[in-house]
Design a protein around this motif. Structure first.
Motif, short mmCIF file in Angstrom:
data_model
loop_
_atom_site.label_atom_id
_atom_site.label_comp_id
_atom_site.label_asym_id
_atom_site.label_seq_id
_atom_site.Cartn_x
_atom_site.Cartn_y
_atom_site.Cartn_z
N ARG B 51 26.88 15.18 -33.36
CA ARG B 51 27.32 16.32 -32.59
C ARG B 51 27.74 15.86 -31.19
O ARG B 51 27.29 14.82 -30.71
CB ARG B 51 26.23 17.37 -32.52
N SER B 52 28.54 16.67 -30.54
CA SER B 52 29.11 16.27 -29.26
C SER B 52 28.07 16.19 -28.15
O SER B 52 28.33 15.61 -27.10
CB SER B 52 30.23 17.22 -28.84
N ASN B 53 26.89 16.76 -28.37
CA ASN B 53 25.85 16.70 -27.33
C ASN B 53 24.97 15.45 -27.49
O ASN B 53 23.96 15.31 -26.82
CB ASN B 53 24.98 17.95 -27.35
N MET B 54 25.38 14.56 -28.40
CA MET B 54 24.67 13.31 -28.61
C MET B 54 25.61 12.15 -28.30
O MET B 54 26.83 12.30 -28.37
CB MET B 54 24.20 13.21 -30.07
N ASP B 55 25.04 10.99 -27.99
CA ASP B 55 25.89 9.82 -27.82
C ASP B 55 25.58 8.72 -28.84
O ASP B 55 26.32 7.73 -28.93
CB ASP B 55 25.81 9.26 -26.40
N LYS B 56 24.53 8.91 -29.61
CA LYS B 56 24.17 7.90 -30.61
C LYS B 56 23.38 8.56 -31.72
O LYS B 56 22.56 9.45 -31.47
CB LYS B 56 23.33 6.80 -29.96
N ARG B 57 23.66 8.11 -32.94
CA ARG B 57 22.87 8.58 -34.07
C ARG B 57 22.75 7.45 -35.07
O ARG B 57 23.75 6.78 -35.37
CB ARG B 57 23.48 9.80 -34.72
#
Lengths: 113, 109
Positions: B51-57
């Motif tokens: 999702r756009s509110n994350m920078d890494k997954r």
């Protein structure tokens, strides 16, 4: 479950001919989609359906028609085939609109000459 | 952005190496991103999303990084295996799903 099935796998059409690409899913998914994939490209959405009796246009609907009379089936109709419709066609389904839940069929390779 | 045509970017790696596949997306308002793997003659298969509110997954052997400042997405595959050979597509979602160009990954034993 068979998942998403498509028929035929391959087809050659002459210009001006018509045909229906069949798509069936046995996962009781509400949402179904038709995409086309040209060589070296990503998929482009042709039509989609949010449930039986409801369909809507995607990015490239011209030259195609769809119907959704049952939850399971979502046929794609080409009325007057044109060379520009030479492509691989993928059907997909999902339970919700969350696109990570889309399951794709094996594709139909269509050539129009 | 759309593909420039038939010449997809390619990445060749040795088995066991780490692979990094990059993708530039076009819409700064996109709120969801997905990586798909497509093997020859098959439909796309979901790998991982972010999702756009994350920078890494992170997933199993895969990591997706999102840099919204430069509208860049990357897929890292650890310990790449021959079975990872495929075309990898990124896709962005803003109302609808839009696929990126695709990268051909070839893993040599």
């Amino acid at each position: 479950n068979a998942g998403v099935t498509q028929t035929p796998k391959f087809r050659i059409l002459k210009i001006g001919q018509s045909m229906t690409l069949q798509c069936t899913q046995d996962m009781n998914h509400n949402y179904m989609y038709w995409y086309r994939q040209d060589p070296g490209m990503g998929l482009k959405l042709i039509y989609y359906s949010v449930g039986a009796g409801i369909t809507d246009k995607g990015e490239v609907p011209n030259g195609y028609n769809v119907s959704r009379s049952t939850t399971e089936d979502f046929p794609l109709r080409l009325e007057l085939a044109a060379p520009s419709q030479t492509s691989v066609y993928f059907c997909a389904s999902s339970q919700g609109l969350r696109t990570d839940e889309q399951y794709f069929g094996p594709g139909t390779r269509l050539t129009v000459t | 952005g759309e593909s420039v045509g038939l010449h997809l970017p390619t990445l060749s790696v040795q088995e066991g190496d780490n692979s990094i596949i990059n993708c530039a997306y076009s819409n700064s308002a996109s709120d969801y991103f997905i990586w798909y793997k497509q093997e020859s003659g098959k439909g796309p298969q979901f790998i991982i999303d972010i999702r756009s509110n994350m920078d890494k997954r992170q997933g199993q052997r895969v990591t997706v990084l999102l840099n919204k400042t430069v509208k860049h997405l990357s897929l890292q595959i650890a310990a790449t295996q021959p079975g990872d050979s495929a075309v990898y597509f990124c896709a962005e979602v803003y109302g609808k799903l839009t696929f990126g160009q695709g990268t051909i990954l070839t893993v040599h034993p």
